[in-house]
Design a protein around this motif. Structure first.
Motif, PDB file in Angstrom:
ATOM      1  N   THR A   1       1.280   5.369   0.485  1.00  0.00           N
ATOM      2  CA  THR A   1       0.705   6.563   1.114  1.00  0.00           C
ATOM      3  C   THR A   1       1.360   7.780   0.498  1.00  0.00           C
ATOM      4  O   THR A   1       2.584   7.828   0.352  1.00  0.00           O
TER       5      THR A   1
ATOM      6  N   ASN B   1       4.229   0.625   2.322  1.00  0.00           N
ATOM      7  CA  ASN B   1       4.167  -0.111   3.580  1.00  0.00           C
ATOM      8  C   ASN B   1       4.729  -1.511   3.354  1.00  0.00           C
ATOM      9  O   ASN B   1       4.064  -2.389   2.798  1.00  0.00           O
TER      10      ASN B   1
ATOM     11  N   THR C   1       6.365   0.662   8.035  1.00  0.00           N
ATOM     12  CA  THR C   1       5.176   0.950   7.245  1.00  0.00           C
ATOM     13  C   THR C   1       5.416   2.099   6.278  1.00  0.00           C
ATOM     14  O   THR C   1       4.553   2.460   5.498  1.00  0.00           O
ATOM     15  N   ARG C   2       6.610   2.683   6.346  1.00  0.00           N
ATOM     16  CA  ARG C   2       6.862   3.867   5.509  1.00  0.00           C
ATOM     17  C   ARG C   2       8.257   3.864   4.893  1.00  0.00           C
ATOM     18  O   ARG C   2       9.191   4.413   5.463  1.00  0.00           O
TER      19      ARG C   2
ATOM     20  N   THR D   1       5.315   6.884   0.281  1.00  0.00           N
ATOM     21  CA  THR D   1       5.950   5.735   0.914  1.00  0.00           C
ATOM     22  C   THR D   1       5.171   4.454   0.635  1.00  0.00           C
ATOM     23  O   THR D   1       3.980   4.490   0.322  1.00  0.00           O
TER      24      THR D   1
ATOM     25  N   ILE E   1       0.838  -1.199   0.000  1.00  0.00           N
ATOM     26  CA  ILE E   1       0.000   0.000   0.000  1.00  0.00           C
ATOM     27  C   ILE E   1       0.874   1.251   0.000  1.00  0.00           C
ATOM     28  O   ILE E   1       1.832   1.357   0.755  1.00  0.00           O
TER      29      ILE E   1
ATOM     30  N   LEU F   1       5.817  -3.397   5.825  1.00  0.00           N
ATOM     31  CA  LEU F   1       5.608  -4.213   7.023  1.00  0.00           C
ATOM     32  C   LEU F   1       4.277  -4.971   6.951  1.00  0.00           C
ATOM     33  O   LEU F   1       4.137  -6.072   7.476  1.00  0.00           O
ATOM     34  N   GLY F   2       3.314  -4.365   6.262  1.00  0.00           N
ATOM     35  CA  GLY F   2       2.002  -5.002   6.148  1.00  0.00           C
ATOM     36  C   GLY F   2       1.575  -5.145   4.697  1.00  0.00           C
ATOM     37  O   GLY F   2       0.635  -4.469   4.254  1.00  0.00           O
TER      38      GLY F   2
END
Lengths: 165, 81
Positions: free
Chosen positions: A118, A130, A156-157, A128, A116, A132-133
């Motif tokens: 952002t 993500n 996440t970034r 950025t 994902i 981590l997820g």
């Protein structure tokens, strides 16, 4: 009796001529024709969006850099996705075996992983991903989930534009 | 929520095969040791909260400039080769 028979025949013709078209609204893409597009089911929900389990994975124009994950039921729930492996050459996430089992992924070719994006404050230079997820899809069964990777080195970034491939 | 006290090197057993031991105490921080089968996922709680917050921020992303930035991303990739 003959008149009734003709009536039925006309109704059948109407159904044949009418094309069934499915359309949804996306906050980002506007009106989208989703006829024949598979619905992707997140049985284990996207964190923070537990009410929404059905999505479409849509392309952006002809470009394959980004894709859009659009909720079937809410036009505002819309995620920009990117293939992390094209940007972060070293990305090697450790996806938990349980997640693979849950998605019923039997072979690597059935697995699609997207992350994902952002865009903070509309500033694309600081966008950025993500890592981590990530979202993991079984492209054979169209089931997906957001996995939490088992590595301390991902966050996440991660900045996209400064990453070295 | 079950609340227990432990001293250093004391353990708690959860279910059939999860053990949590208090390994160390330093000031206001404690160190826990966890023995569990590989099939059990273990995460710091902040990780879930972080992902949830980031997911929410991601849905606010605007894309007026997406067509511009996708060119930038492609250029970046080519420059690295």
């Amino acid at each position: 009796m003959q008149r009734n028979f003709i009536g039925l025949f006309e109704i059948q013709n109407i159904f044949k001529e009418q094309k069934y078209m499915a359309e949804i609204h996306s906050r980002i893409l506007g009106k989208v024709d989703v006829t024949n597009k598979p619905v992707i089911t997140f049985e284990s929900r996207i964190l923070g969006f537990e009410e929404y389990s059905e999505f479409y994975l849509l392309d952006m124009d002809d470009d394959s850099t980004f894709q859009i994950l659009q909720s079937k039921d809410n036009k505002d729930i819309c995620f920009i996705l990117i293939d992390p492996f094209t940007i972060f050459g070293d990305y090697s996430p450790n996806i938990h075996d349980d997640d693979i089992k849950r998605l019923e992924i039997k072979e690597p070719s059935e697995l699609l992983l997207l992350t994902i994006v952002t865009i903070p404050n509309d500033d694309y230079s600081t966008m950025t991903a993500n890592l981590l997820g990530p979202l993991v899809f079984n492209i054979k069964t169209n089931k997906a989930m957001q996995c939490v990777v088992q590595d301390d080195k991902y966050t996440t970034r991660h900045l996209i534009l400064t990453a070295q491939s | 929520m079950l609340v227990l006290s432990r001293k250093i090197n004391q353990s708690i057993i959860i279910g059939d095969d999860i053990e949590i031991m208090l390994v160390d105490i330093r000031g206001d921080q404690i160190k826990l040791g966890i023995n569990a089968p590989k099939s059990v996922k273990i995460f710091r709680k902040e990780v879930y909260e972080d992902i949830e917050n980031q997911n929410m921020a991601a849905t606010k992303s605007d894309i007026d400039k997406l067509s511009v930035l996708k060119n930038y991303v492609n250029k970046n990739k080519q420059a690295d080769k």
